[in-house]
Design a protein around this motif. Structure first.
Motif, PDB file in Angstrom:
ATOM      1  N   LYS A  23      49.286  27.663  39.886  1.00 36.22           N
ATOM      2  CA  LYS A  23      49.380  28.730  38.884  1.00 36.22           C
ATOM      3  C   LYS A  23      48.177  29.660  38.868  1.00 36.22           C
ATOM      4  N   PRO A  24      46.934  29.178  39.037  1.00 34.82           N
ATOM      5  CA  PRO A  24      45.793  30.099  38.987  1.00 34.82           C
ATOM      6  C   PRO A  24      45.797  31.172  40.056  1.00 34.82           C
ATOM      7  N   LEU A  25      46.570  30.988  41.121  1.00 36.93           N
ATOM      8  CA  LEU A  25      46.580  31.961  42.213  1.00 36.93           C
ATOM      9  C   LEU A  25      47.748  32.933  42.141  1.00 36.93           C
ATOM     10  N   LEU A  26      48.572  32.844  41.110  1.00 40.34           N
ATOM     11  CA  LEU A  26      49.648  33.819  40.949  1.00 40.34           C
ATOM     12  C   LEU A  26      49.027  35.170  40.615  1.00 40.34           C
ATOM     13  N   PRO A  27      49.487  36.257  41.272  1.00 31.69           N
ATOM     14  CA  PRO A  27      48.782  37.539  41.144  1.00 31.69           C
ATOM     15  C   PRO A  27      49.268  38.379  39.970  1.00 31.69           C
ATOM     16  N   LEU A  28      48.312  39.092  39.371  1.00 31.56           N
ATOM     17  CA  LEU A  28      48.603  40.098  38.357  1.00 31.56           C
ATOM     18  C   LEU A  28      47.724  41.310  38.650  1.00 31.56           C
ATOM     19  N   ALA A  29      48.341  42.448  38.895  1.00 28.94           N
ATOM     20  CA  ALA A  29      47.604  43.692  39.130  1.00 28.94           C
ATOM     21  C   ALA A  29      46.602  43.565  40.269  1.00 28.94           C
ATOM     22  N   GLY A  30      47.054  42.990  41.368  1.00 30.93           N
ATOM     23  CA  GLY A  30      46.250  42.971  42.582  1.00 30.93           C
ATOM     24  C   GLY A  30      45.310  41.808  42.751  1.00 30.93           C
ATOM     25  N   LYS A  31      45.168  40.940  41.737  1.00 35.48           N
ATOM     26  CA  LYS A  31      44.262  39.800  41.822  1.00 35.48           C
ATOM     27  C   LYS A  31      44.930  38.564  41.246  1.00 35.48           C
ATOM     28  N   PRO A  32      44.592  37.388  41.782  1.00 37.58           N
ATOM     29  CA  PRO A  32      45.061  36.160  41.141  1.00 37.58           C
ATOM     30  C   PRO A  32      44.531  36.047  39.723  1.00 37.58           C
ATOM     31  N   MET A  33      45.268  35.336  38.901  1.00 38.08           N
ATOM     32  CA  MET A  33      44.821  35.119  37.525  1.00 38.08           C
ATOM     33  C   MET A  33      43.423  34.513  37.491  1.00 38.08           C
ATOM     34  N   LEU A  34      43.124  33.632  38.423  1.00 34.86           N
ATOM     35  CA  LEU A  34      41.804  33.006  38.471  1.00 34.86           C
ATOM     36  C   LEU A  34      40.699  34.044  38.610  1.00 34.86           C
ATOM     37  N   ALA A  35      40.933  35.082  39.395  1.00 32.23           N
ATOM     38  CA  ALA A  35      39.925  36.131  39.570  1.00 32.23           C
ATOM     39  C   ALA A  35      39.697  36.891  38.271  1.00 32.23           C
ATOM     40  N   HIS A  36      40.769  37.179  37.546  1.00 32.00           N
ATOM     41  CA  HIS A  36      40.617  37.864  36.259  1.00 32.00           C
ATOM     42  C   HIS A  36      39.807  37.013  35.285  1.00 32.00           C
ATOM     43  N   ILE A  37      40.008  35.702  35.333  1.00 38.50           N
ATOM     44  CA  ILE A  37      39.250  34.801  34.452  1.00 38.50           C
ATOM     45  C   ILE A  37      37.772  34.790  34.827  1.00 38.50           C
ATOM     46  N   LEU A  38      37.469  34.655  36.112  1.00 39.69           N
ATOM     47  CA  LEU A  38      36.070  34.600  36.541  1.00 39.69           C
ATOM     48  C   LEU A  38      35.324  35.888  36.205  1.00 39.69           C
ATOM     49  N   GLU A  39      36.028  37.012  36.166  1.00 42.49           N
ATOM     50  CA  GLU A  39      35.391  38.271  35.794  1.00 42.49           C
ATOM     51  C   GLU A  39      34.773  38.201  34.399  1.00 42.49           C
ATOM     52  N   ARG A  40      35.376  37.418  33.513  1.00 48.21           N
ATOM     53  CA  ARG A  40      34.896  37.355  32.127  1.00 48.21           C
ATOM     54  C   ARG A  40      33.521  36.690  32.028  1.00 48.21           C
ATOM     55  N   PHE A  41      33.084  36.025  33.097  1.00 52.45           N
ATOM     56  CA  PHE A  41      31.798  35.317  33.059  1.00 52.45           C
ATOM     57  C   PHE A  41      30.753  35.959  33.974  1.00 52.45           C
ATOM     58  N   ARG A  42      31.064  37.120  34.512  1.00 53.31           N
ATOM     59  CA  ARG A  42      30.174  37.691  35.527  1.00 53.31           C
ATOM     60  C   ARG A  42      28.811  38.092  34.967  1.00 53.31           C
ATOM     61  N   GLU A  43      28.715  38.345  33.653  1.00 53.47           N
ATOM     62  CA  GLU A  43      27.441  38.736  33.067  1.00 53.47           C
ATOM     63  C   GLU A  43      26.636  37.536  32.562  1.00 53.47           C
ATOM     64  N   LEU A  44      27.186  36.342  32.670  1.00 52.65           N
ATOM     65  CA  LEU A  44      26.501  35.153  32.172  1.00 52.65           C
ATOM     66  C   LEU A  44      25.776  34.433  33.314  1.00 52.65           C
ATOM     67  N   PRO A  45      24.698  33.715  32.999  1.00 54.23           N
ATOM     68  CA  PRO A  45      23.934  33.019  34.046  1.00 54.23           C
ATOM     69  C   PRO A  45      24.592  31.695  34.446  1.00 54.23           C
ATOM     70  N   ILE A  46      25.771  31.765  35.068  1.00 53.98           N
ATOM     71  CA  ILE A  46      26.481  30.560  35.490  1.00 53.98           C
ATOM     72  C   ILE A  46      25.836  30.040  36.780  1.00 53.98           C
ATOM     73  N   GLU A  47      25.342  28.813  36.730  1.00 50.90           N
ATOM     74  CA  GLU A  47      24.644  28.232  37.871  1.00 50.90           C
ATOM     75  C   GLU A  47      25.585  27.474  38.802  1.00 50.90           C
ATOM     76  N   GLU A  48      26.698  26.979  38.266  1.00 55.23           N
ATOM     77  CA  GLU A  48      27.645  26.232  39.093  1.00 55.23           C
ATOM     78  C   GLU A  48      29.031  26.325  38.475  1.00 55.23           C
ATOM     79  N   TYR A  49      30.017  26.466  39.336  1.00 51.74           N
ATOM     80  CA  TYR A  49      31.420  26.522  38.921  1.00 51.74           C
ATOM     81  C   TYR A  49      32.092  25.227  39.356  1.00 51.74           C
ATOM     82  N   ILE A  50      32.699  24.544  38.414  1.00 47.95           N
ATOM     83  CA  ILE A  50      33.338  23.254  38.690  1.00 47.95           C
ATOM     84  C   ILE A  50      34.832  23.416  38.482  1.00 47.95           C
ATOM     85  N   PHE A  51      35.596  23.251  39.553  1.00 43.70           N
ATOM     86  CA  PHE A  51      37.041  23.412  39.507  1.00 43.70           C
ATOM     87  C   PHE A  51      37.690  22.033  39.617  1.00 43.70           C
TER      88      PHE A  51
END
Length: 328
Positions: A23-51
């Motif tokens: 489900k996270p890779l289903l596309p909306l407006a040219g990007k997977p949903m997962l990409a839209h979610i990760l955009e919301r954290f781009r201004e935060l100092p995230i040191e590691e992403y755990i999937f």
């Protein structure tokens, strides 16, 4: 600070699309949903992403490695025993302050300030919903401290809904609470829920506060996915001015990939047409046409058309998976 994203479910409510893609890779407006979610954290100092992955998780891992240069760790949940079980599997990585976000949650207008102030053990992000029974709710005392989280409430009085985003000042404490939950076999409807783990932490003295988000969009079902698709197109992903073509009428907002072929068609509003897709002699609105799909002599509305699917002569609403054919 870390970001933990559990995504091991089968995505059954999004079938047939999730038979071939998580489900996270289903596309909306040219990007997977997962990409839209990760955009919301781009201004935060995230040191590691755990999937935390499961069904078709190797596709998620491949996508992350091919698309992002981020420190990432992948944990597989082979048995779907619940959210808290998934987090417990990642316990070795869950150290220090962290966010937990469920993958069908898209949010905006969120206050991330002052999260690490002294005495605050966590923040539960919420949204007011008239009918909370499909979700979970949080109860608070007169001072605004969270006192209990209730998963899938039976009544509608409490409208302070858990929207799937949490901040924890101490990831180790969260991991211990998840382990205690399983040791005591504290389950809700047969699963180990994060809400119950947070309630354990509160009983141990944790100070959690609530913070309401301005926008919450859900992609758990086809109908809510289409609503989220509308929101994304309205907020920065409309490329109708760049996508103008002869014999095509565009009604914004729409997203049309530069490598899509669109001829003799009326497109929009709220349509995405992805790379290598072909749309001819058709009227399409409120729909997502995935990569390589063919839509010909059709009228489509409120539809999700999967990769390499073919729709010809269909005047209807469709939810068509990858490599499928619908012809009249």
């Amino acid at each position: 600070m870390k970001l933990v994203i559990p995504m091991a479910g089968f995505g059954t409510r999004m079938r047939p699309h999730t038979w071939t893609r998580p489900k996270p890779l289903l596309p909306l407006a040219g990007k997977p949903m997962l990409a839209h979610i990760l955009e919301r954290f781009r201004e935060l100092p995230i040191e590691e992403y755990i999937f935390i992955t499961g069904w078709l998780g190797e596709q998620v891992e491949t996508y992350i490695h091919e698309t992002y240069d981020i420190p990432s760790h992948f944990v597989e949940q082979k048995e779907l025993l619940g959210q808290a079980h998934a987090l417990w599997l990642a316990r070795e990585q869950m150290t220090g302050p962290l966010f937990v976000l469920f993958v069908d949650t898209l949010f905006d207008d969120t206050d991330f300030s002052d999260l690490q102030r002294p005495g605050l053990d966590g923040v539960i992000f919420t949204k007011h919903e008239e009918d909370p029974r499909r979700f979970g709710v949080v109860e608070t005392d007169a001072e605004g401290r969270a006192t209990r989280l209730i998963e899938k409430p039976s009544s509608v009085e409490n409208k302070n809904v858990l929207m799937g985003l949490y901040y924890f000042a101490d990831g180790d404490w969260l991991a211990r609470a998840c382990e205690t939950l399983m040791e005591r076999r504290i389950q809700t409807k047969g699963e180990y829920y994060l809400a119950d783990a947070v309630t354990l932490m509160i009983e141990e003295g944790a100070n959690f506060r609530t913070r309401e988000v301005g926008v919450w969009q859900d992609t758990g079902k086809p109908e809510t996915t289409l609503l989220t698709h509308r929101y994304i197109l309205e907020h920065g992903y409309d490329n109708s001015m760049e996508a103008l073509r002869p014999t095509v009428t565009l009604i914004p907002p729409v997203y049309i990939h530069p490598r899509a072929i669109v001829e003799n068609a009326i497109i929009g509003p709220y349509v995405s047409i992805h790379a290598e897709a072909q749309v001819r002699d058709s009227i399409v609105r409120d729909s997502v046409i995935d990569e390589g799909a063919l839509v010909e002599a059709a009228l489509l509305e409120d539809s999700l058309v999967g990769r390499w699917a073919e729709v010809t002569g269909a005047f209807q609403q469709l939810n068509l998976g990858d490599s499928s054919t619908e012809a009249l």
